[in-house]
Enzyme design. Structure first.
Site, PDB file in Angstrom:
ATOM      1  N   GLU A  31       0.858  -1.200   0.000  1.00  0.00           N
ATOM      2  CA  GLU A  31       0.000   0.000   0.000  1.00  0.00           C
ATOM      3  C   GLU A  31       0.883   1.234   0.000  1.00  0.00           C
ATOM      4  O   GLU A  31       1.797   1.358   0.804  1.00  0.00           O
ATOM      5  CB  GLU A  31      -0.913  -0.022   1.242  1.00  0.00           C
ATOM      6  CG  GLU A  31      -1.579   1.295   1.611  1.00  0.00           C
ATOM      7  CD  GLU A  31      -2.451   1.892   0.516  1.00  0.00           C
ATOM      8  OE1 GLU A  31      -3.236   1.139  -0.091  1.00  0.00           O
ATOM      9  OE2 GLU A  31      -2.324   3.109   0.257  1.00  0.00           O
ATOM     10  N   SER A  45     -20.148   6.902   1.639  1.00  0.00           N
ATOM     11  CA  SER A  45     -21.434   6.939   2.341  1.00  0.00           C
ATOM     12  C   SER A  45     -21.589   5.839   3.383  1.00  0.00           C
ATOM     13  O   SER A  45     -22.548   5.837   4.145  1.00  0.00           O
ATOM     14  CB  SER A  45     -22.584   6.850   1.340  1.00  0.00           C
ATOM     15  OG  SER A  45     -22.506   7.911   0.415  1.00  0.00           O
ATOM     16  N   HIS A  49     -25.104  -1.396   0.324  1.00  0.00           N
ATOM     17  CA  HIS A  49     -26.323  -1.333  -0.486  1.00  0.00           C
ATOM     18  C   HIS A  49     -26.951  -2.718  -0.658  1.00  0.00           C
ATOM     19  O   HIS A  49     -26.249  -3.728  -0.709  1.00  0.00           O
ATOM     20  CB  HIS A  49     -26.007  -0.754  -1.868  1.00  0.00           C
ATOM     21  CG  HIS A  49     -25.656   0.697  -1.823  1.00  0.00           C
ATOM     22  ND1 HIS A  49     -26.592   1.675  -1.603  1.00  0.00           N
ATOM     23  CD2 HIS A  49     -24.466   1.343  -1.947  1.00  0.00           C
ATOM     24  CE1 HIS A  49     -25.997   2.859  -1.604  1.00  0.00           C
ATOM     25  NE2 HIS A  49     -24.703   2.687  -1.798  1.00  0.00           N
ATOM     26  N   LYS A 249     -26.643   8.096  -7.323  1.00  0.00           N
ATOM     27  CA  LYS A 249     -27.698   7.915  -6.341  1.00  0.00           C
ATOM     28  C   LYS A 249     -28.080   9.199  -5.633  1.00  0.00           C
ATOM     29  O   LYS A 249     -29.032   9.249  -4.884  1.00  0.00           O
ATOM     30  CB  LYS A 249     -27.273   6.863  -5.324  1.00  0.00           C
ATOM     31  CG  LYS A 249     -27.054   5.494  -5.946  1.00  0.00           C
ATOM     32  CD  LYS A 249     -26.782   4.456  -4.863  1.00  0.00           C
ATOM     33  CE  LYS A 249     -26.301   3.152  -5.463  1.00  0.00           C
ATOM     34  NZ  LYS A 249     -24.881   3.203  -5.891  1.00  0.00           N
ATOM     35  N   ILE A 335     -13.740   0.102  -8.758  1.00  0.00           N
ATOM     36  CA  ILE A 335     -14.738  -0.329  -7.768  1.00  0.00           C
ATOM     37  C   ILE A 335     -15.302   0.900  -7.061  1.00  0.00           C
ATOM     38  O   ILE A 335     -14.946   1.235  -5.929  1.00  0.00           O
ATOM     39  CB  ILE A 335     -14.127  -1.329  -6.758  1.00  0.00           C
ATOM     40  CG1 ILE A 335     -13.306  -2.408  -7.473  1.00  0.00           C
ATOM     41  CG2 ILE A 335     -15.234  -1.958  -5.916  1.00  0.00           C
ATOM     42  CD1 ILE A 335     -14.093  -3.294  -8.426  1.00  0.00           C
ATOM     43  N   CYS A 436     -16.265  17.251  19.905  1.00  0.00           N
ATOM     44  CA  CYS A 436     -15.191  18.238  20.099  1.00  0.00           C
ATOM     45  C   CYS A 436     -14.106  18.060  19.050  1.00  0.00           C
ATOM     46  O   CYS A 436     -13.157  18.839  19.000  1.00  0.00           O
ATOM     47  CB  CYS A 436     -14.636  18.195  21.517  1.00  0.00           C
ATOM     48  SG  CYS A 436     -13.224  17.103  21.766  1.00  0.00           S
TER      49      CYS A 436
END
Lengths: 475, 324
Positions: A31, A45, A49, A249, A335, A436
């Site tokens: 990575e 989001s 789904h 969407k 993706i 906070c």
């Protein structure tokens, strides 16, 4: 020589790594960023789904419905937060009700269970604060909400517990074919592997082009969100959607797994693939679009955070998953949504393909369960009483807003795929996610990281290299 | 098993200590202060500048000195204190559930409670400043803690948004420690800070105060690299055509304080628009037996006034317990 190298530590890469680790294969993940789940997986989001939205016959449709069904068991094995939360696609008037009918038929074709269209009293019982202008809604009871970054991180931890290697903060700079595999060159070294999986998110087209002629482009899109205080986290019981359009969407209104209220996103094509700035215009669009869902104004004064996330939208329109023309080179690219829901199914299929091609057998000693994570703020009174009598370190609260203890933070640092930065701690235990926004707890988290990592406080990072929080000692 | 206290004070800062001491004076014997942090004194511990105690003691004290006087009195009065003991829940019938490092899980049933939980700072998230979210954006109070308690700089080239008192105090403090404070921007046409702070913390150090100006964008990938500023019109809307960029490594926010009252809201205590607990003339909240004082009611400019209100709340709570 590795058997498989997975490029990319987002939700797709990490779940694929874990699935591969269940076979008799030596696997390594590379990575680029300093922590896992730093790209598209970090800010989206957070919806699993149900699968009524994608066009039947597409990979999106198949993986979404399959992936959704895998979530409850996956959440138990990996111990990440997942809450079944029905989706309601709202229609304002007859024209949009026709869209609901189409979505219902599409969902049934995709194999989504339990879909129904609600109207009248039934609709407002399901969502009492819904605007009277909503005439009907498609309800999908199998949808859910989660913490996307935790899905990735817990999968990587579990993979590492089972022997997978994690190379973080290392960038793949080149790929080339070998007689018996692929040579992966990074900014730190070289690795030979029999197979490589490209799960590089917004960079997947660049990785692809290192081995193959250009075939697709990622057109990164930015989406912005508001997060509101948990005081209004129960304003809605379901995830509310508008009717989908060509652009996607649209803006949704959803409870978060932390009991807060999530509003967003907009969608804007951008050129920079890693920078995720918010802008006043986009935020205004989000506010205004979300305002029509409920009969009361949204309590935007209880905003605790705005943020933006990047999405690896492919110019092909569908997910790109599977083998390529180069033997040993596999992809899970483009993706975008519904990628989070689809990821477990993509990982399963891809790992099976790779394992079959490499002639690997299943491991009998693979342990799919991650060691349970203690979450004080989710415990009952009795559980807290018992925990604290057993270990008083859990009574030392660091994050006052989210009630996260020092012991939980220390544990998150010392696990496999553990936290190495302030944001890493936030992602793993939620310290700093509250109202906070780490004003109180950040200095304490910095001290704990410095102590546990054995570094001076002014070397503690907020996120990646160069994000040191402190600028040297006072003279 | 701990004996049931008659009075529980939630929060061991200046308001809470004053309330506990007064209640003790009024004859309440069994008092317990519950404090989340491992020390008494609250935010005073990091306020090493002077200006405290002019009314209470007729002396110009630093924050920790002011706090120390009360901590000593609390010890001498034999008032019970539990540190590292966050309160998890307060109910309408005055049940207090807390976790204590030293005493484990506690469920207590006092006859009265004083809410003295102080306030928190409004964050960058709350005011939704557009741009990126790199390291180097922090509240003035957090920077104050890094500097005064931990002994570290939070930044070297600093822009301050908001001219609240903590921001002004930090402008001077950072300058004295060798950081460059480039400017203080204030959204409103006048500063909300104390006059003496504007003179002593900005004017004396030639730090410009730009009124009717705000930050419209944060720049930077890993660390703040700069901010864009713009003047605002009479509706406080930024005039973006006039925006300009300032290179800096830190954005400090002093954009207001919010009473920390969610614990009591969850019990059903009503709050005012400022998030402060609504109190009657006896400083009692909407829940009988639950009193409130200090910054949990409204943000005070001076600690001396917080102490005064704490004394009052302690007195009223004592009278309530005695059935007066």
């Amino acid at each position: 020589m590795e058997d498989v190298i997975v490029i990319g530590g987002g939700v797709v890469g990490c779940l694929t790594l874990r699935a591969l680790a269940s076979w008799k294969l030596r696997v390594r993940l590379i990575e680029k960023q300093y922590d896992l789940a730093s790209g598209a997986t970090m800010a989206n989001s957070a919806i699993v789904h149900a699968g009524y939205d994608p066009e039947p016959g597409t990979r999106k449709a198949r993986f979404n419905a399959e992936g959704n069904r895998l979530y409850p068991a996956l959440a138990r094995e990996l111990d990440f937060l997942f809450l079944p939360t029905p989706s309601l696609v709202t229609a304002f008037g007859e024209e949009q009700e026709e869209t609901l009918e189409k979505l219902l038929a599409r969902g049934r074709e995709n194999g989504v269970e339990g879909l129904s269209i609600l109207r009248g009293e039934e609709l407002f019982r399901a969502e009492p604060r819904l605007s009277e202008k909503v005439t009907a809604a498609l309800r999908a009871p199998t949808a859910g909400i989660t913490e996307p970054w935790s899905v990735a991180i817990t999968a990587a931890e579990n993979a590492a517990d089972n022997g997978a290697l994690l190379n973080l903060g290392e960038e793949v700079t080149g790929l080339s074919r070998l007689p018996d595999g692929i040579l992966v060159t990074t900014d730190k070294g070289e690795y030979k592997a029999r197979a490589v999986v490209n799960a590089a998110g917004v960079w997947a087209d660049r990785i692809h082009d290192m081995l193959l002629p250009h075939a697709f482009s990622i057109r990164p899109r930015l989406g912005q969100y508001y997060l509101l205080d948990r005081k209004v986290g129960d304003l809605v019981k379901n995830t509310l959607f508008a009717c989908p359009t060509r652009e996607g969407k649209g803006v949704l209104l959803s409870p978060s797994v932390h009991g807060k209220l999530l509003i967003g996103p907009d969608a804007r094509e951008v050129s920079d693939r890693e920078l995720t700035p918010t802008d006043a215009e986009g935020l205004r669009f989000v506010r205004e679009s979300a305002a029509r869902f409920l009969r009361e104004p949204l309590p935007m004064n209880l905003t605790i955070r705005t943020y933006a996330g990047i999405r690896p939208t492919p110019d092909t329109g569908d997910f790109i998953v599977g083998k390529t023309d180069v033997p040993g080179f596999y992809q899970a690219a483009g993706i975008e949504s519904p990628g989070l829901a689809s990821a477990p199914a993509i990982a399963r299929e891809l790992s099976e393909t790779v394992a079959r091609d490499l002639g690997a057998a299943k491991r009998e000693d693979f342990n799919p369960f991650r060691r349970k994570q203690i979450r004080l703020n989710r415990m009952s009174e009795e559980e807290k009483r018992e925990l604290i009598s057993r270990d008083s370190r859990y009574a030392v609260i660091v994050c006052k807003c989210e009630k996260v203890s020092e012991a939980e933070i220390v544990d998150a640092i010392h696990r496999n795929a553990g936290a190495r930065s302030v944001k890493g701690v936030k992602k793993r235990v939620g310290a700093g996610f509250g109202r906070c926004q780490a004003g109180f707890c950040q200095p304490v988290v910095v001290s704990i990281l410095a102590r546990e990592l054995g570094i001076p406080k002014d070397q503690v990072l907020y996120d990646g290299p160069g994000s040191e929080i402190l600028k040297g000692k006072v003279k | 098993m701990r004996t049931e206290p008659d009075l529980i004070v939630i929060g061991g800062g200046s308001a809470g200590m004053a309330a506990a001491l007064e209640a003790k004076k009024q004859g309440i014997e069994k008092i317990l202060i519950l404090e989340t942090d491992p020390y008494l004194g609250g935010v005073l511990r990091q306020c090493i500048h002077t200006g405290f105690g002019l009314h209470t003691f007729g002396e110009d004290l630093a924050g920790p000195e002011y706090a120390a006087r009360f901590i000593r009195q609390v010890e001498e009065a034999g008032i019970g204190v539990l540190l590292s003991t966050p309160v998890l829940e307060v109910t309408e019938d005055l049940t207090v559930r807390a976790m204590s490092r030293d005493e484990g899980y506690l469920e207590l049933h006092p006859k009265a409670i004083v809410a003295a939980t102080g306030c928190r700072e409004r964050s960058a998230g709350t005011i939704a400043i557009p741009g990126t979210r790199p390291a180097g954006v922090l509240t003035a109070g957090t920077a104050q803690r890094y500097l005064n308690i931990e002994g570290y700089h939070a930044g070297k080239r600093v822009v301050i948004l908001g001219s609240g008192d903590i921001g002004l105090i930090m402008a001077r403090r950072l300058t004295l420690e060798g950081a460059k404070v480039l400017l203080v921007a204030e959204l409103m046409p006048k500063s909300g800070g104390l006059k003496r702070n504007i003179v002593q913390c900005l004017e004396d150090f030639d730090i410009p105060l730009l009124l009717s100006t705000t930050v419209v964008e944060i720049h930077g990938r890993e660390r703040v690299e700069g901010v864009s500023l713009a003047p605002v019109d009479e509706n406080l809307t930024p005039i973006l055509e006039k925006k300009w960029r300032v290179d800096c490594d830190t954005l400090l926010l002093s954009v207001g304080l919010v009473p920390e009252t969610e614990l009591f809201q969850a019990a059903g205590a009503p709050v005012e628009k400022n998030n402060g607990l609504r109190v009657d003339e006896n400083l009692m909240t909407g829940i009988p037996g639950l009193f409130a004082c200090g910054n949990a009611v409204k943000v005070h400019d001076l600690v001396d006034n917080v102490t005064l209100q704490g004394v009052k709340a302690g007195g009223f709570a004592a009278a309530f317990i005695k059935g007066e």
